[in-house]
Structures are given as C-alpha cells and as structure tokens.
Design a protein around this motif. Structure first.
Motif, PDB file in Angstrom:
ATOM      1  N   GLN A   8       0.853  -1.188   0.000  1.00 36.63           N
ATOM      2  CA  GLN A   8       0.000   0.000   0.000  1.00 36.63           C
ATOM      3  C   GLN A   8       0.887   1.235   0.000  1.00 36.63           C
ATOM      4  O   GLN A   8       1.626   1.473   0.946  1.00 36.63           O
ATOM      5  CB  GLN A   8      -0.899   0.021   1.236  1.00 36.63           C
ATOM      6  N   VAL A   9       0.820   1.989  -1.080  1.00 31.44           N
ATOM      7  CA  VAL A   9       1.615   3.206  -1.202  1.00 31.44           C
ATOM      8  C   VAL A   9       0.707   4.406  -0.946  1.00 31.44           C
ATOM      9  O   VAL A   9      -0.239   4.647  -1.694  1.00 31.44           O
ATOM     10  CB  VAL A   9       2.271   3.319  -2.593  1.00 31.44           C
ATOM     11  N   TRP A  10       0.986   5.137   0.117  1.00 31.65           N
ATOM     12  CA  TRP A  10       0.180   6.292   0.530  1.00 31.65           C
ATOM     13  C   TRP A  10       0.897   7.557   0.073  1.00 31.65           C
ATOM     14  O   TRP A  10       2.047   7.798   0.452  1.00 31.65           O
ATOM     15  CB  TRP A  10       0.001   6.305   2.043  1.00 31.65           C
ATOM     16  N   ILE A  11       0.209   8.388  -0.720  1.00 31.08           N
ATOM     17  CA  ILE A  11       0.819   9.574  -1.315  1.00 31.08           C
ATOM     18  C   ILE A  11       0.048  10.821  -0.883  1.00 31.08           C
ATOM     19  O   ILE A  11      -1.171  10.887  -1.023  1.00 31.08           O
ATOM     20  CB  ILE A  11       0.824   9.475  -2.857  1.00 31.08           C
ATOM     21  N   ASN A  12       0.765  11.792  -0.357  1.00 30.58           N
ATOM     22  CA  ASN A  12       0.187  13.068   0.049  1.00 30.58           C
ATOM     23  C   ASN A  12       0.699  14.143  -0.898  1.00 30.58           C
ATOM     24  O   ASN A  12       1.911  14.225  -1.156  1.00 30.58           O
ATOM     25  CB  ASN A  12       0.603  13.399   1.486  1.00 30.58           C
ATOM     26  N   TYR A  13      -0.201  14.969  -1.421  1.00 32.05           N
ATOM     27  CA  TYR A  13       0.167  16.000  -2.397  1.00 32.05           C
ATOM     28  C   TYR A  13       0.211  17.378  -1.749  1.00 32.05           C
ATOM     29  O   TYR A  13      -0.377  17.612  -0.683  1.00 32.05           O
ATOM     30  CB  TYR A  13      -0.820  15.986  -3.564  1.00 32.05           C
ATOM     31  N   THR A  14       0.916  18.283  -2.415  1.00 36.11           N
ATOM     32  CA  THR A  14       1.105  19.630  -1.867  1.00 36.11           C
ATOM     33  C   THR A  14      -0.195  20.422  -1.791  1.00 36.11           C
ATOM     34  O   THR A  14      -0.286  21.391  -1.033  1.00 36.11           O
ATOM     35  CB  THR A  14       2.117  20.411  -2.719  1.00 36.11           C
ATOM     36  N   ASP A  15      -1.215  20.030  -2.572  1.00 35.25           N
ATOM     37  CA  ASP A  15      -2.486  20.747  -2.537  1.00 35.25           C
ATOM     38  C   ASP A  15      -3.421  20.233  -1.434  1.00 35.25           C
ATOM     39  O   ASP A  15      -4.583  20.643  -1.341  1.00 35.25           O
ATOM     40  CB  ASP A  15      -3.197  20.676  -3.890  1.00 35.25           C
ATOM     41  N   GLY A  16      -2.921  19.320  -0.616  1.00 31.91           N
ATOM     42  CA  GLY A  16      -3.703  18.806   0.491  1.00 31.91           C
ATOM     43  C   GLY A  16      -4.471  17.535   0.199  1.00 31.91           C
ATOM     44  O   GLY A  16      -5.059  16.946   1.107  1.00 31.91           O
ATOM     45  N   THR A  17      -4.479  17.085  -1.052  1.00 34.29           N
ATOM     46  CA  THR A  17      -5.155  15.833  -1.394  1.00 34.29           C
ATOM     47  C   THR A  17      -4.218  14.653  -1.160  1.00 34.29           C
ATOM     48  O   THR A  17      -3.010  14.815  -1.006  1.00 34.29           O
ATOM     49  CB  THR A  17      -5.626  15.841  -2.850  1.00 34.29           C
ATOM     50  N   ALA A  18      -4.815  13.468  -1.136  1.00 34.48           N
ATOM     51  CA  ALA A  18      -4.035  12.261  -0.882  1.00 34.48           C
ATOM     52  C   ALA A  18      -4.669  11.077  -1.578  1.00 34.48           C
ATOM     53  O   ALA A  18      -5.854  11.108  -1.937  1.00 34.48           O
ATOM     54  CB  ALA A  18      -3.938  12.007   0.620  1.00 34.48           C
ATOM     55  N   GLU A  19      -3.894  10.042  -1.800  1.00 34.49           N
ATOM     56  CA  GLU A  19      -4.416   8.818  -2.387  1.00 34.49           C
ATOM     57  C   GLU A  19      -3.577   7.633  -1.945  1.00 34.49           C
ATOM     58  O   GLU A  19      -2.462   7.787  -1.431  1.00 34.49           O
ATOM     59  CB  GLU A  19      -4.429   8.893  -3.917  1.00 34.49           C
ATOM     60  N   ARG A  20      -4.139   6.438  -2.158  1.00 35.28           N
ATOM     61  CA  ARG A  20      -3.439   5.199  -1.875  1.00 35.28           C
ATOM     62  C   ARG A  20      -3.463   4.330  -3.119  1.00 35.28           C
ATOM     63  O   ARG A  20      -4.516   4.121  -3.731  1.00 35.28           O
ATOM     64  CB  ARG A  20      -4.099   4.444  -0.722  1.00 35.28           C
ATOM     65  N   ILE A  21      -2.300   3.824  -3.498  1.00 36.97           N
ATOM     66  CA  ILE A  21      -2.187   2.933  -4.646  1.00 36.97           C
ATOM     67  C   ILE A  21      -1.711   1.579  -4.152  1.00 36.97           C
ATOM     68  O   ILE A  21      -0.714   1.482  -3.433  1.00 36.97           O
ATOM     69  CB  ILE A  21      -1.198   3.488  -5.701  1.00 36.97           C
ATOM     70  N   ASP A  22      -2.418   0.517  -4.532  1.00 36.50           N
ATOM     71  CA  ASP A  22      -2.073  -0.839  -4.096  1.00 36.50           C
ATOM     72  C   ASP A  22      -1.366  -1.602  -5.202  1.00 36.50           C
ATOM     73  O   ASP A  22      -1.755  -1.523  -6.375  1.00 36.50           O
ATOM     74  CB  ASP A  22      -3.333  -1.608  -3.692  1.00 36.50           C
ATOM     75  N   LYS A  23      -0.328  -2.335  -4.815  1.00 36.95           N
ATOM     76  CA  LYS A  23       0.396  -3.212  -5.734  1.00 36.95           C
ATOM     77  C   LYS A  23       0.576  -4.572  -5.063  1.00 36.95           C
ATOM     78  O   LYS A  23       0.905  -4.646  -3.878  1.00 36.95           O
ATOM     79  CB  LYS A  23       1.771  -2.631  -6.090  1.00 36.95           C
ATOM     80  N   ASP A  24       0.388  -5.639  -5.821  1.00 36.57           N
ATOM     81  CA  ASP A  24       0.618  -6.986  -5.289  1.00 36.57           C
ATOM     82  C   ASP A  24       2.082  -7.362  -5.456  1.00 36.57           C
ATOM     83  O   ASP A  24       2.627  -7.287  -6.567  1.00 36.57           O
ATOM     84  CB  ASP A  24      -0.260  -8.015  -6.005  1.00 36.57           C
ATOM     85  N   ILE A  25       2.707  -7.755  -4.351  1.00 33.20           N
ATOM     86  CA  ILE A  25       4.109  -8.160  -4.355  1.00 33.20           C
ATOM     87  C   ILE A  25       4.194  -9.630  -3.953  1.00 33.20           C
ATOM     88  O   ILE A  25       3.740 -10.019  -2.872  1.00 33.20           O
ATOM     89  CB  ILE A  25       4.951  -7.311  -3.389  1.00 33.20           C
ATOM     90  N   GLU A  26       4.792 -10.436  -4.814  1.00 24.24           N
ATOM     91  CA  GLU A  26       4.946 -11.859  -4.525  1.00 24.24           C
ATOM     92  C   GLU A  26       6.231 -12.090  -3.739  1.00 24.24           C
ATOM     93  O   GLU A  26       7.311 -11.628  -4.127  1.00 24.24           O
ATOM     94  CB  GLU A  26       4.989 -12.657  -5.826  1.00 24.24           C
ATOM     95  N   VAL A  27       6.112 -12.804  -2.618  1.00 23.46           N
ATOM     96  CA  VAL A  27       7.274 -13.167  -1.813  1.00 23.46           C
ATOM     97  C   VAL A  27       7.517 -14.657  -1.963  1.00 23.46           C
ATOM     98  O   VAL A  27       6.634 -15.477  -1.677  1.00 23.46           O
ATOM     99  CB  VAL A  27       7.064 -12.809  -0.328  1.00 23.46           C
ATOM    100  N   ASN A  28       8.721 -15.016  -2.428  1.00 21.73           N
ATOM    101  CA  ASN A  28       9.083 -16.416  -2.656  1.00 21.73           C
ATOM    102  C   ASN A  28      10.012 -16.936  -1.561  1.00 21.73           C
ATOM    103  O   ASN A  28      10.512 -16.184  -0.732  1.00 21.73           O
ATOM    104  CB  ASN A  28       9.760 -16.563  -4.024  1.00 21.73           C
ATOM    105  N   TYR A  29      10.242 -18.250  -1.613  1.00 16.77           N
ATOM    106  CA  TYR A  29      11.061 -18.917  -0.595  1.00 16.77           C
ATOM    107  C   TYR A  29      12.474 -18.329  -0.535  1.00 16.77           C
ATOM    108  O   TYR A  29      13.101 -18.059  -1.553  1.00 16.77           O
ATOM    109  CB  TYR A  29      11.147 -20.420  -0.870  1.00 16.77           C
TER     110      TYR A  29
END
Length: 288
Positions: free
Chosen positions: A89-110
């Motif tokens: 989960q990548v949480w991004i805050n912008y200079t204009d006061g808005t914000a968003e969250r972008i999700d990415k799936d990360i595979e973890v292997n042995y």
C-alpha cells in the motif's frame, strides 16, 4: 506489532482513501518481479506535486525519501513471514492537500534457507533461553525501526570481510540439539584480532557488549538501513561517532553466543533483518 498496527490505522486517516488506477496522479515503479524472504526491493514513486510518500508492507510502515524528482523507498520481505502474495500500500500526500493510496501486489518467494547444527560450550547454555534472545532482539528493534531521512552512503555497500562465509543468512540453526533460532546475518571465518570495516558510511548508534552478539557495533546508514557487527574483541567507535565506508570499527573475536572466532555481519532495513550479501549485490547507487 500492536504499535505498528495502530500507526497504520492513523496513517490511513492522515493520507486519505484508496484511489483507483484511473484516477492516480502518481506512478509506482520497481525493477523486480518478486522478492525472496529476507531480501529487499527498491520502489520508486514519480508524479507532480508530491509532498510525502509512505508505504505499508507486511504490516510494517516504510518511509520514502525525495531524490532528484522522485521518491525512493526500500521494502523488506521478512524472513519469518510465510511465502505469499502481499499488498504493498503506497500512501501519497500532495502539496495541494489531497491524498491517495495505490495498491500493488508483491509476490514473496522462498528464501531457500537451510538447516545447521551448532554446538556451543555448556557455560553458554543460558544464552539459548528464549527470554534472553527476546530481550536482546527487543532492545535492537527499538533502534532498527527508526528511520533517518538523510542518506549517509554515497554508493554501494561493501562486505566487512573478504574471508570465507561459514554461516549463511537465514539458516535455521539447532543449538546443542535443543533450541532452534534463525540466523539474522552472515558469518565470516576470521580469527581473533582481524580488522572489521564499516560496510558504508554512517553514524554509530550502539557500541557495547551484548549477551548474544558479544562485542557489538550498530551503524545507521540512513533511509532505514542499519548494519551490525558482532562478537568483536575490541570496539574502536562510540555512539554518535561518524564513520566512512572502509573505516575500522573494531577487531574480530569470540564472545557472546559463539562457538569460535568469527565475524557476524547483519543488515536491517525498515526494522527487518535481510540477507547482507544480497543487499550488497543491489548496488543501491541511487541518484547522486
């Protein structure tokens, strides 16, 4: 872990709600397809008017740092977490006061960790008690989970020794046929009295005798990266001291929970112990 979960909840309140890919104002990039247990991935965030970036991965919060027009973060796959697909989960805050969250799936292997039997002296058996192990790990966790916004290294990392590796990272070790512990670093076959050099520039945050690690030095390299050097017979640095890559921080030895003279080298990123050799191989020559 409880304090981490509380912080993640607060992070959601501060940064706002999840944004779909269609409305995202930022781009998330990484040059890996997956991460092994006990290894690190470098993530870059690009976009205009970004004020702050943080990420949550495996229930840990990671800070991102501005670097010549983009934000860079290092995320770690904990060696004790099971193989699975985890959401970054990548949480991004912008200079204009808005914000968003972008999700990415990360595979973890042995992590492909082996097993190994270790025999230590009977006089050291008390150091195998879980309470002793937990107390030392908790003390270090209070330091390793701190993020320094400055980056102190100026290139890649180097190994603190050129000698033979005799104890790979992540090995599941059976001590005296009684206790199992997973190895948090890499061991080098070095006799007592050999120089131990700093793997990168940074600031010493700990230099003392410890129950398990013996003569120990911990260096903060910034951006959540720390290196530790254990079982040293002598320590030449003190907390608060600045060191450069290649400086001698002490001499090898045989103390703490050790079965013979050697150097134990460990790297932690974001409070998670990672494979030092694999971390070194990343290069990490980010924008200068």
């Amino acid at each position: 872990m409880k304090r981490v979960l509380i912080f993640i909840f607060v992070l959601g309140l501060v940064f706002g709600t999840h944004a779909s890919a269609q409305t995202s104002r930022a781009t998330i990039m990484y040059d890996f397809q997956w991460i092994r247990q006990g290894e690190v991935g470098l993530v870059r965030v690009n976009g205009t008017d970004i004020a702050e970036v943080r990420a949550v991965f495996q229930q840990r919060v990671y800070n991102f740092y501005p670097d010549q027009g983009e934000f860079i973060g290092l995320i770690s796959a904990d060696m004790v977490e099971p193989v699975d697909t985890y959401t970054l989960q990548v949480w991004i805050n912008y200079t204009d006061g808005t914000a968003e969250r972008i999700d990415k799936d990360i595979e973890v292997n042995y992590g492909e960790f082996g097993t190994y039997e270790v025999t230590i002296s009977g006089s050291l058996m008390n150091l195998l008690e879980p309470s002793v192990n937990e107390a030392e790990n908790n003390k270090l966790a209070n330091l390793l989970e701190r993020f320094t916004p400055e980056r102190y290294w100026t290139g890649g990392f180097i190994a603190p020794s050129t000698q033979e590796v005799i104890g790979p990272f992540g090995t599941n070790r059976l001590y005296n046929g009684t206790y199992w512990y997973q190895h948090s670093g890499t061991d080098y076959k070095v006799g007592t009295g050999s120089p131990v050099i700093a793997c990168a520039s940074g600031r010493v945050v700990l230099s003392q005798m410890m129950s398990i690690r013996g003569g120990y030095v911990l260096i903060d390299h910034g951006w959540g990266v720390y290196s530790g050097y254990a079982h040293m017979s002598e320590r030449f640095v003190v907390p608060g001291q600045w060191v450069r890559q290649g400086d001698t921080v002490g001499l090898t030895g045989n103390n703490g929970r050790s079965s013979g003279a050697h150097l134990h080298w460990e790297i932690a990123v974001g409070g998670v112990y990672v494979n030092p050799e694999k971390f070194q191989a990343l290069g990490l020559e980010v924008n200068e």
